[in-house]
Design a protein around this motif. Structure first.
Motif, mmCIF file in Angstrom:
data_model
loop_
_atom_site.group_PDB
_atom_site.id
_atom_site.type_symbol
_atom_site.label_atom_id
_atom_site.label_comp_id
_atom_site.label_asym_id
_atom_site.label_seq_id
_atom_site.Cartn_x
_atom_site.Cartn_y
_atom_site.Cartn_z
ATOM 1 N N GLY A 1 -16.565 48.577 -50.440
ATOM 2 C CA GLY A 1 -15.640 48.982 -51.186
ATOM 3 C C GLY A 1 -14.857 49.915 -49.971
ATOM 4 N N LEU A 2 -15.825 51.013 -49.576
ATOM 5 C CA LEU A 2 -15.494 51.889 -48.801
ATOM 6 C C LEU A 2 -15.508 51.888 -47.414
ATOM 7 C CD1 LEU A 2 -18.360 54.532 -50.105
ATOM 8 C CD2 LEU A 2 -15.994 54.189 -50.273
ATOM 9 N N VAL A 3 -15.608 50.884 -47.204
ATOM 10 C CA VAL A 3 -15.602 49.934 -45.796
ATOM 11 C C VAL A 3 -14.871 49.191 -45.645
ATOM 12 C CG1 VAL A 3 -17.102 48.403 -43.860
ATOM 13 C CG2 VAL A 3 -18.309 49.781 -45.648
ATOM 14 N N ARG A 4 -14.117 48.392 -46.766
ATOM 15 C CA ARG A 4 -12.229 48.623 -46.311
ATOM 16 C C ARG A 4 -11.851 49.221 -46.305
ATOM 17 N NH1 ARG A 4 -15.595 43.924 -49.616
ATOM 18 N NH2 ARG A 4 -15.167 45.272 -51.732
ATOM 19 N N GLU A 5 -11.960 50.054 -46.915
ATOM 20 C CA GLU A 5 -10.922 51.232 -46.397
ATOM 21 C C GLU A 5 -11.201 52.128 -45.383
ATOM 22 O OE1 GLU A 5 -12.318 54.155 -49.113
ATOM 23 O OE2 GLU A 5 -11.533 53.118 -51.447
ATOM 24 N N LEU A 6 -12.057 52.078 -45.002
ATOM 25 C CA LEU A 6 -12.215 51.910 -43.033
ATOM 26 C C LEU A 6 -11.132 51.593 -42.372
ATOM 27 C CD1 LEU A 6 -15.583 53.171 -42.447
ATOM 28 C CD2 LEU A 6 -14.126 54.262 -43.036
ATOM 29 N N ILE A 7 -11.582 49.800 -42.678
ATOM 30 C CA ILE A 7 -10.807 48.712 -42.068
ATOM 31 C C ILE A 7 -9.566 48.368 -41.958
ATOM 32 C CG2 ILE A 7 -10.633 46.343 -41.955
ATOM 33 C CD1 ILE A 7 -13.325 45.256 -42.884
ATOM 34 N N GLU A 8 -8.871 49.159 -43.541
ATOM 35 C CA GLU A 8 -7.129 49.164 -43.820
ATOM 36 C C GLU A 8 -6.928 49.778 -43.048
ATOM 37 O OE1 GLU A 8 -4.492 50.117 -47.214
ATOM 38 O OE2 GLU A 8 -6.681 49.894 -48.144
#
Length: 767
Positions: free
Chosen positions: A580-587
């Motif tokens: 989920g932390l990586v998805r925050e970076l993508i967002e």
């Protein structure tokens, strides 16, 4: 009235009992655990597991079984009970395995432990993960930055893909070619040039409102079978389907719905195509031009007679540029030239034009039959030309629909796996990770292979795939692949790319998408993007094939942590522990596309990241959609000559990309072999052959290199004269690395110039 379209080679319609039999055959070969059936029940559904096969979208209103024959085969193949442990190498050398077939290599089962090649024994040996990461880092850090390539197939999820692209740029280059370089890069380049969007413009709801579908070089029966469900529904409501393809594809002829009990019990078929036109390989430009010519001539007549215009004049004037030049060229092109180059009659092209004129909403569908040509981008532009004549782009029920061939091949580009720096939000990367990303464009697959050949490329990291088998010039590729300083293959099973080890060569086994991915915060979810630009979450539930396996994201992070200097901004352990932390970076990096990313992870049908051309916002230099005036009527880089054929590579319904599940191509009546060349009867006779003769195919690409594929059996097949067909990837050996689309450098595999050399008569003929 629909044409009757016989296909004498096919054993029956697509779908139906044949599809179930095909799935059962893979079950019998791979012997997956019984729990695999539960995985199939969750496949392509919200909160479930997203198929690792094609990128066909996931409907909001899903079927009880939302998987197709090839999707089921891919899942069962992944969840096999067979294991390729380090002990396998006690009985086999690498050199010995080079005589094995692709199918037999994969049938050894799932890889279970990281492996390092030992040149002294010609075997792979087990190593620990730390040893592998440290060994990879040591070689990487000894090389020039530009000499390393970070390749990826379309398998890894968005999270691993984002970190992989970050790893490459932190290492110091943009050498991030991807499997789309070999299939739909032509779409990304071609569509961007004419509509300002690198992907198709339709969404699921458009399929439900289309009055006609025009197919060009796409085969849903084998490559995207779930497409047949909305096509069947479209036929029921009276929509028309017109198909252009050199070879008869059963999925576009007839379909029995495996999920309809009445269809299954009665054998009731749905005829898919109303018209099926076997265009010459490379003749699509002429064919589409012929349809356009008919539409324009009918519009001219409507003006004379004072009737309603056929062309969407308002759309053309407000939203397009280049129309006048295009229409002048169409009017000036003789029907005789169109017939000659397409291999189709004026009458048939006019019939197709009548369907186009009679439909309010039209979707243009295409696949690699258009993209893998020397003028593939022009093929794509011609589809757009046709759609724009009647405003069939950027509105409901209409648009451009390229069908992608791998589950996340489009999504990986979206999150940064791209060699073109203009596509990357470099300023966001600088802000997030406190470094200066490299500004030089990276290498394409074609240029990377040429770099291997000239020695400038010295290392390949491959996040999935079977690159050595997938690219042209296979024989030379085998030699130069082994000459590298380093080759790292992230894989689930053995493949041919493992059998030509570099000076230092690692195989790093990864989890499949269907398996539990346990990290610090529990079982992780990953996401993928489909052909309609929708993002869907996927979570595995199966016990991993080995306790020693790592996820693709964990492998990427492990290589990065060992290779790169530490930084407080690079939180590889934290990112591995919580995707989920990586998805925050993508967002943060792509805020418009991924707004509320984690919250929308399991939205039914996926969440839409948007498409400017879908809204008739044209991000071209002209700020309008562009009519392209072709400077030729075929997509070939060579002229016809006596004895020269156009070889198109094909896939069977028993394979996915380079993965060969078996030797049954029931739609073409070929069983037990792939060593065939398909020819029409007239060409067989003209070549002085009979069906069953053995021949050698020889490349006729004019670069002085002899490329050949021997031991092929001649099989009679319904094809246009001058067009022959053989299986991919075996026929890649005949294609030159310099034979590619001019704009995208996508290998031109659908019209390879070849000649035949007789290798001896069949036993029946000799007798």
């Amino acid at each position: 009235m629909a044409d009757q379209i016989p296909n004498p080679e096919a054993e029956g319609p697509s779908g139906g009992w044949g599809s179930l039999k095909g799935i059962a055959s893979i079950y019998g070969e791979s012997w997956p655990t019984p729990a695999a059936l539960e995985t199939l029940s969750r496949q392509n559904k919200p909160g479930g597991f997203m198929c690792v096969s094609c990128a066909w979208p996931k409907p909001v209103n899903y079927h009880p079984f939302e998987f197709c024959e090839n999707g089921a085969k891919a899942t069962l193949w992944d969840l096999t009970s067979h294991r390729c442990t380090p002990d396998f190498w006690n009985g086999h050398t690498v050199s010995e395995l080079r005589d094995w077939k692709d199918h037999d290599l994969e049938k050894t089962g799932r890889l279970t432990h990281p492996l390092l090649y030992n040149a002294g024994t010609d075997r792979y040996v087990e190593v620990t993960w730390d040893e592998a990461f440290e060994g990879i880092a040591k070689v990487l850090n000894s090389l020039e930055k530009e000499s390393v390539v970070f390749y990826s197939s379309g398998h890894a999820g968005l999270e691993a893909s984002y970190l992989y692209a970050l790893l490459a740029r932190l290492f110091g280059n943009n050498n991030l070619p991807q499997s789309s370089n070999m299939c739909h890069e032509t779409t990304s380049v071609g569509l961007m040039k004419v509509i300002g969007s690198p992907v198709g413009t339709v969404v699921w709801e458009d399929l439900e409102k289309a009055d006609a579908f025009f197919f060009f070089g796409q085969n849903p029966g084998s490559n995207s079978p779930r497409f047949l469900h909305p096509l069947q529904e479209a036929k029921k409501r009276g929509a028309r389907v017109v198909t252009f393809n050199p070879i008869l594809e059963q999925g576009l002829i007839s379909f029995v719905n495996p999920q309809n009990p009445i269809d299954m019990l009665t054998g009731r078929e749905t005829q898919i195509s109303d018209q099926y036109h076997q265009v010459k390989a490379g003749g699509d430009i002429a064919a589409i031009l012929g349809i356009c010519k008919h539409v324009i001539e009918v519009d001219d007549l409507a003006i004379v007679e004072g009737r309603e215009r056929v062309l969407d004049v308002a759309f053309i004037e407000e939203h397009t540029t280049g129309f006048d030049t295009f229409i002048d060229m169409v009017r000036a092109t003789a029907w005789s030239a169109i017939e000659h180059e397409s291999g189709l009659s004026e009458a048939d092209l006019r019939r197709s034009g009548d369907v186009y004129i009679g439909a309010k909403n039209v979707i243009g569908v295409y696949g690699m039959g258009l993209t893998q040509h020397s003028q593939g981008a022009l093929n794509v532009a011609m589809v757009v030309n046709l759609l724009m004549l009647r405003g069939n782009i950027g509105r409901e029920g209409a648009g451009c629909c390229p069908v992608r061939g791998h589950s996340n091949v489009q999504g990986q580009r979206t999150v940064g796996i791209a060699e073109k720096t203009k596509l990357i939000p470099m300023e966001k990367l600088t802000e997030l990770f406190d470094f200066d990303p490299p500004t030089k464009d990276g290498t394409t697959i074609v240029d990377a292979v040429k770099g291997l050949m000239d020695g400038s490329i010295k290392a390949f990291i491959s996040l999935g795939g079977n690159l050595l088998r997938a690219v042209p010039d296979q024989k030379e590729m085998e030699r130069v692949w082994a000459a590298q300083d380093l080759a790292v293959m992230v894989s689930t099973k053995l493949n041919r790319s493992h059998l030509f080890p570099a000076r230092t060569a690692y195989i790093l086994p990864c989890l499949s998408r269907a398996e539990i991915d346990t990290q610090a915060t529990g079982n992780q979810s990953v996401t993928t993007e489909d052909s309609f630009s929708h993002i869907s979450g996927s979570v595995g539930r199966r016990t991993p094939a080995s306790k020693a396996l790592k996820s693709e994201l964990a492998i990427v992070a492990g290589i990065a942590k060992a290779t790169l200097a530490p930084s407080p901004k690079l939180k590889w352990d934290e990112w591995t522990g919580d995707y989920g932390l990586v998805r925050e970076l993508i967002e943060y990096s792509y805020p418009k596309d991924f707004k509320d990313y984690n919250a929308r992870l399991f939205q039914p049908g996926g969440f839409y990241r948007g498409n400017s051309a879908h809204e008739r916002v044209w991000k071209t230099p002209e700020h309008k959609a562009v009519f392209t005036t072709p400077d030729r009527l075929n997509s070939l880089s060579f002229a016809d000559a006596d004895g020269r054929f156009r070889l198109m590579t094909i896939r069977s319904n028993d394979q996915f990309n380079t993965t060969i599940y078996g030797y049954s191509d029931r739609f073409r009546g070929i069983e037990g072999t792939r060593d065939v060349v398909l020819m029409c009867e007239a060409d067989i006779l003209a070549a002085g052959l009979v069906e069953g003769d053995s021949v050698t195919l020889v490349s006729d690409f004019e670069d002085g290199t002899r490329r050949e594929l021997a031991g092929l059996t001649v099989r009679r097949h319904a094809l246009p004269s001058g067009t022959i067909a053989g299986y991919y990837p075996e026929c890649n050996i005949l294609n030159a690395i310099d034979h590619h689309d001019e704009l995208s450098k996508t290998p031109a595999c659908k019209a390879i110039p070849v000649r035949l050399e007789a290798a001896g008569a069949s036993e029946s003929r000799a007798g």
